[in-house]
Design a protein around this motif. Structure first.
Motif, PDB file in Angstrom:
ATOM      1  N   GLY A 169      41.245  41.339  40.823  1.00 48.06           N
ATOM      2  CA  GLY A 169      41.741  42.662  41.182  1.00 48.06           C
ATOM      3  C   GLY A 169      40.981  43.770  40.471  1.00 48.06           C
ATOM      4  N   THR A 170      41.323  45.001  40.825  1.00 48.74           N
ATOM      5  CA  THR A 170      40.596  46.161  40.303  1.00 48.74           C
ATOM      6  C   THR A 170      41.541  47.170  39.650  1.00 48.74           C
ATOM      7  N   GLY A 171      42.643  46.671  39.082  1.00 53.21           N
ATOM      8  CA  GLY A 171      43.573  47.543  38.368  1.00 53.21           C
ATOM      9  C   GLY A 171      43.077  47.818  36.954  1.00 53.21           C
ATOM     10  N   GLY A 172      43.989  48.388  36.145  1.00 53.08           N
ATOM     11  CA  GLY A 172      43.604  48.853  34.812  1.00 53.08           C
ATOM     12  C   GLY A 172      43.010  47.772  33.926  1.00 53.08           C
ATOM     13  N   VAL A 173      43.734  46.678  33.719  1.00 53.65           N
ATOM     14  CA  VAL A 173      43.247  45.610  32.840  1.00 53.65           C
ATOM     15  C   VAL A 173      41.938  45.048  33.382  1.00 53.65           C
ATOM     16  N   THR A 191      37.390  39.871  42.174  1.00 50.99           N
ATOM     17  CA  THR A 191      38.070  39.790  43.465  1.00 50.99           C
ATOM     18  C   THR A 191      38.840  41.086  43.707  1.00 50.99           C
ATOM     19  N   SER A 192      39.082  41.376  44.967  1.00 53.53           N
ATOM     20  CA  SER A 192      39.933  42.510  45.337  1.00 53.53           C
ATOM     21  C   SER A 192      40.389  42.301  46.768  1.00 53.53           C
ATOM     22  N   GLY A 193      41.469  42.988  47.127  1.00 51.58           N
ATOM     23  CA  GLY A 193      41.905  42.971  48.515  1.00 51.58           C
ATOM     24  C   GLY A 193      41.231  44.059  49.333  1.00 51.58           C
ATOM     25  N   SER A 194      40.310  44.809  48.735  1.00 49.67           N
ATOM     26  CA  SER A 194      39.707  45.958  49.420  1.00 49.67           C
ATOM     27  C   SER A 194      38.191  45.959  49.254  1.00 49.67           C
ATOM     28  N   GLU A 196      36.238  48.408  49.888  1.00 50.36           N
ATOM     29  CA  GLU A 196      35.823  49.678  49.270  1.00 50.36           C
ATOM     30  C   GLU A 196      35.916  49.593  47.736  1.00 50.36           C
ATOM     31  N   LYS A 197      36.980  48.980  47.240  1.00 49.85           N
ATOM     32  CA  LYS A 197      37.116  48.811  45.786  1.00 49.85           C
ATOM     33  C   LYS A 197      36.043  47.858  45.253  1.00 49.85           C
ATOM     34  N   LEU A 198      35.687  46.852  46.048  1.00 52.00           N
ATOM     35  CA  LEU A 198      34.634  45.927  45.610  1.00 52.00           C
ATOM     36  C   LEU A 198      33.293  46.652  45.478  1.00 52.00           C
ATOM     37  N   ASN A 211      36.463  39.272  48.526  1.00 54.59           N
ATOM     38  CA  ASN A 211      37.675  39.885  49.057  1.00 54.59           C
ATOM     39  C   ASN A 211      38.710  38.765  49.260  1.00 54.59           C
ATOM     40  N   TYR A 212      39.779  38.767  48.439  1.00 53.99           N
ATOM     41  CA  TYR A 212      40.731  37.643  48.481  1.00 53.99           C
ATOM     42  C   TYR A 212      41.584  37.646  49.746  1.00 53.99           C
ATOM     43  N   ARG A 213      41.567  38.764  50.484  1.00 53.54           N
ATOM     44  CA  ARG A 213      42.280  38.747  51.777  1.00 53.54           C
ATOM     45  C   ARG A 213      41.433  38.041  52.830  1.00 53.54           C
ATOM     46  N   GLY A 283      48.143  32.651  26.552  1.00 48.93           N
ATOM     47  CA  GLY A 283      48.993  33.801  26.876  1.00 48.93           C
ATOM     48  C   GLY A 283      48.548  34.999  26.060  1.00 48.93           C
ATOM     49  N   ILE A 284      48.613  36.161  26.686  1.00 48.98           N
ATOM     50  CA  ILE A 284      48.156  37.388  26.017  1.00 48.98           C
ATOM     51  C   ILE A 284      49.305  38.386  25.965  1.00 48.98           C
ATOM     52  N   ILE A 285      49.560  38.963  24.810  1.00 52.60           N
ATOM     53  CA  ILE A 285      50.456  40.119  24.725  1.00 52.60           C
ATOM     54  C   ILE A 285      49.675  41.238  24.014  1.00 52.60           C
ATOM     55  N   VAL A 286      49.061  42.060  24.776  1.00 50.93           N
ATOM     56  CA  VAL A 286      48.274  43.223  24.343  1.00 50.93           C
ATOM     57  C   VAL A 286      47.481  42.899  23.083  1.00 50.93           C
ATOM     58  N   GLY A 287      47.811  43.525  21.948  1.00 54.26           N
ATOM     59  CA  GLY A 287      47.054  43.276  20.726  1.00 54.26           C
ATOM     60  C   GLY A 287      47.567  44.157  19.604  1.00 54.26           C
ATOM     61  N   GLY A 328      47.291  51.635  45.249  1.00 55.33           N
ATOM     62  CA  GLY A 328      46.259  52.489  45.845  1.00 55.33           C
ATOM     63  C   GLY A 328      45.163  52.884  44.889  1.00 55.33           C
ATOM     64  N   HIS A 329      45.211  52.425  43.648  1.00 58.29           N
ATOM     65  CA  HIS A 329      44.280  52.913  42.622  1.00 58.29           C
ATOM     66  C   HIS A 329      43.191  51.906  42.290  1.00 58.29           C
ATOM     67  N   PHE A 330      42.162  52.427  41.631  1.00 58.18           N
ATOM     68  CA  PHE A 330      41.059  51.613  41.103  1.00 58.18           C
ATOM     69  C   PHE A 330      40.943  51.991  39.628  1.00 58.18           C
TER      70      PHE A 330
HETATM   71  N1  LIG Z   1      50.312  40.365  28.941  1.00 61.60           N
HETATM   72  C1  LIG Z   1      49.944  41.603  28.633  1.00 61.60           C
HETATM   73  O1  LIG Z   1      49.790  41.953  27.463  1.00 61.60           O
HETATM   74  C2  LIG Z   1      49.685  42.559  29.753  1.00 61.60           C
HETATM   75  C3  LIG Z   1      49.095  43.805  29.482  1.00 61.60           C
HETATM   76  C4  LIG Z   1      48.781  44.632  30.562  1.00 61.60           C
HETATM   77  C5  LIG Z   1      49.086  44.224  31.855  1.00 61.60           C
HETATM   78  N2  LIG Z   1      49.705  43.032  32.057  1.00 61.60           N
HETATM   79  C6  LIG Z   1      50.000  42.560  33.399  1.00 61.60           C
HETATM   80  O2  LIG Z   1      48.766  42.406  34.084  1.00 61.60           O
HETATM   81  C7  LIG Z   1      48.932  42.725  35.464  1.00 61.60           C
HETATM   82  C8  LIG Z   1      47.973  43.861  35.818  1.00 61.60           C
HETATM   83  O3  LIG Z   1      48.363  45.016  35.106  1.00 61.60           O
HETATM   84  P1  LIG Z   1      47.630  46.412  35.359  1.00 61.60           P
HETATM   85  O4  LIG Z   1      48.353  47.427  34.560  1.00 61.60           O
HETATM   86  O5  LIG Z   1      46.177  46.249  35.211  1.00 61.60           O
HETATM   87  O6  LIG Z   1      47.994  46.607  36.901  1.00 61.60           O
HETATM   88  P2  LIG Z   1      47.442  47.603  37.993  1.00 61.60           P
HETATM   89  O7  LIG Z   1      46.557  48.633  37.383  1.00 61.60           O
HETATM   90  O8  LIG Z   1      48.607  48.053  38.794  1.00 61.60           O
HETATM   91  O9  LIG Z   1      46.505  46.664  38.888  1.00 61.60           O
HETATM   92  C9  LIG Z   1      47.009  45.850  39.859  1.00 61.60           C
HETATM   93  C10 LIG Z   1      45.858  45.415  40.773  1.00 61.60           C
HETATM   94  O10 LIG Z   1      45.793  44.004  40.775  1.00 61.60           O
HETATM   95  C11 LIG Z   1      45.339  43.561  42.033  1.00 61.60           C
HETATM   96  N3  LIG Z   1      46.230  42.532  42.577  1.00 61.60           N
HETATM   97  C12 LIG Z   1      47.483  42.659  43.024  1.00 61.60           C
HETATM   98  N4  LIG Z   1      47.940  41.487  43.451  1.00 61.60           N
HETATM   99  C13 LIG Z   1      46.944  40.595  43.266  1.00 61.60           C
HETATM  100  C14 LIG Z   1      46.798  39.226  43.529  1.00 61.60           C
HETATM  101  N5  LIG Z   1      47.771  38.497  44.080  1.00 61.60           N
HETATM  102  N6  LIG Z   1      45.619  38.632  43.211  1.00 61.60           N
HETATM  103  C15 LIG Z   1      44.619  39.343  42.665  1.00 61.60           C
HETATM  104  N7  LIG Z   1      44.706  40.645  42.382  1.00 61.60           N
HETATM  105  C16 LIG Z   1      45.858  41.258  42.690  1.00 61.60           C
HETATM  106  C17 LIG Z   1      45.249  44.754  42.942  1.00 61.60           C
HETATM  107  O11 LIG Z   1      43.860  45.113  42.966  1.00 61.60           O
HETATM  108  P3  LIG Z   1      43.058  45.185  44.349  1.00 61.60           P
HETATM  109  O12 LIG Z   1      43.669  46.332  45.078  1.00 61.60           O
HETATM  110  O13 LIG Z   1      41.653  45.402  43.930  1.00 61.60           O
HETATM  111  O14 LIG Z   1      43.255  43.889  45.064  1.00 61.60           O
HETATM  112  C18 LIG Z   1      46.073  45.795  42.205  1.00 61.60           C
HETATM  113  O15 LIG Z   1      45.637  47.106  42.445  1.00 61.60           O
HETATM  114  C19 LIG Z   1      50.421  43.067  35.629  1.00 61.60           C
HETATM  115  O16 LIG Z   1      51.133  41.919  36.021  1.00 61.60           O
HETATM  116  C20 LIG Z   1      50.833  43.494  34.232  1.00 61.60           C
HETATM  117  O17 LIG Z   1      52.201  43.326  34.022  1.00 61.60           O
HETATM  118  C21 LIG Z   1      50.016  42.211  31.034  1.00 61.60           C
END
Ligand SMILES: NC(=O)c1ccc[n+]([C@@H]2O[C@H](COP(=O)([O-])OP(=O)(O)OC[C@H]3O[C@@H](n4cnc5c(N)ncnc54)[C@H](OP(=O)(O)O)[C@@H]3O)[C@@H](O)[C@H]2O)c1
Length: 338
Positions: A169-173, A191-194, A196-198, A211-213, A283-287, A328-330
């Protein structure tokens, strides 16, 4: 002071702009005039009541925020008035191993009030100076998303130049994981579902994209891209909907960082390959604050710029959460507090 709170019920529609009394400083605390905050998926889950349905309300959401120290209480020596700081995600986890008492009850944005507020008083132990080269919004993306990616790939993953990393995916982490992996000299498959994001991910240095879709069997594509060997690291944010494929994507002896639950958190997984292939699932919990400071040194050295996709105003908090809910974000979504 102005703040946004979740007043008496869960749900984005129950976020409201309101006034609260100015915080009073206790011994060892600093007062931050918050300038920018950023959203994480956890904040969305908190606001919708999924993260902790027993979270007492009202709550000021958001773990991540940056601002200027405008006053310090007695006994403060770590920071001074005028410093620009971020609150750390788990206020009690400054260094060393995580422990339940350091993390569970000390995280900002639930159970503790978060950063979506003009002013926030925090312990001097719970703040970190942020790199000067970043603007406020960029710096506000660091406490949770950036540190999680750092923790996964660098602190736990011991990523090496030449390694191959699979980022989901292309979210924050995920975008931070891409940036850290490229800075460390690794190859990145994302990977991404979009599409354009790729394309945007390629512009940031991604070597291969899926593109995982369009390719629901993306694990097979990953195997082909690695000549059958599998990747060294998987940044696993999908949860149980993706974990089986992540296990099939990683090499013998490789490393999977279990970070997210985007596609679910319960389900049946065949763990035999984990044992038989000596796979390390972490398992990861931030830091900790110590890890945050180490990450900041690496950010400064490499001049990595966090990807801020959209910036909202304080009275647009509902729209900001709505955008995250739609995916909707990248990269990152921020809220500015003027
Ligand atoms: N354990 C920890 O310490 C920790 C810390 C931070 C976040 N997290 C977790 O990590 C996840 C991501 O957090 P975030 O804040 O980065 O989220 P985010 O910015 O909302 O990003 C989510 C993105 O993940 C992609 N996605 C959604 N469903 C997917 C799937 N089934 N397979 C692959 N990609 C998928 C989508 O990207 P595309 O549109 O490009 O497909 C979506 O935009 C969440 O579950 C969050 O709770 C855990």
């Amino acid at each position: 002071m102005k703040c946004v709170e979740l007043a008496d019920q869960f749900g984005i529609e129950h976020l409201r702009l309101t006034e609260r009394p100015h915080p009073e400083l206790k011994f060892g605390e600093v007062l931050i005039r918050v300038r920018a905050t950023s959203l994480n998926y956890r904040d969305l889950m908190t606001v919708t009541g999924v993260y902790n349905p027993k979270q007492p309300l009202p709550l000021i959401p958001l773990s991540d925020g940056v601002g200027e120290v405008v006053a310090v209480g007695d006994g403060v020596t770590r920071v001074a008035v005028g410093d620009r700081v971020a609150g750390i995600f788990a206020q009690g986890w400054t260094a060393g191993e995580p422990a339940v008492e350091k993390v569970r009850t000390t995280t900002l944005g639930g159970p503790l009030d978060g950063m979506l507020t003009e002013y926030r008083a925090l312990s001097q132990e719970g703040v970190v100076k942020v790199p000067d080269y970043l603007n406020d919004e960029e710096a506000a993306t660091l406490p949770c998303a950036a540190l999680t990616a750092w923790s996964a790939l660098i602190a736990h993953g011991q990523l090496k130049p030449g390694d191959t990393v699979l980022v989901q995916g292309t979210g924050g982490v995920s975008i931070f994981a891409l940036q850290f992996a490229k800075a460390a000299g690794a190859r990145v498959i994302i990977t991404s579902g979009s599409d354009e994001k790729l394309e945007r991910a390629k512009a940031l240095g991604a070597d291969e994209v899926i593109n995982y879709r369009q390719a629901p069997d993306w694990d097979k594509a990953v195997r082909e891209m690695t000549a059958g060997r599998g990747v060294d690291h998987v940044v696993e944010v999908g949860g149980t909907g993706t974990l089986a494929k992540s296990i099939r994507s990683v090499r013998f002896g490789g490393h999977i960082s279990l970070i997210g639950v985007l596609s679910g958190r319960t389900g049946e997984i065949d763990i035999a390959p984990v044992l038989m292939q000596n796979i390390r699932v972490q398992g990861i919990i931030v830091g900790s604050r110590e890890m945050f400071e180490a990450m900041n040194r690496a950010l400064e050295q490499n001049r990595i710029r966090p990807v801020v996709d959209k910036i909202f105003a304080l009275d647009e908090a509902r729209q900001a959460f709505g955008l995250m809910a739609q995916g909707g974000h990248f990269g990152k979504i921020c809220i500015r507090i003027d």
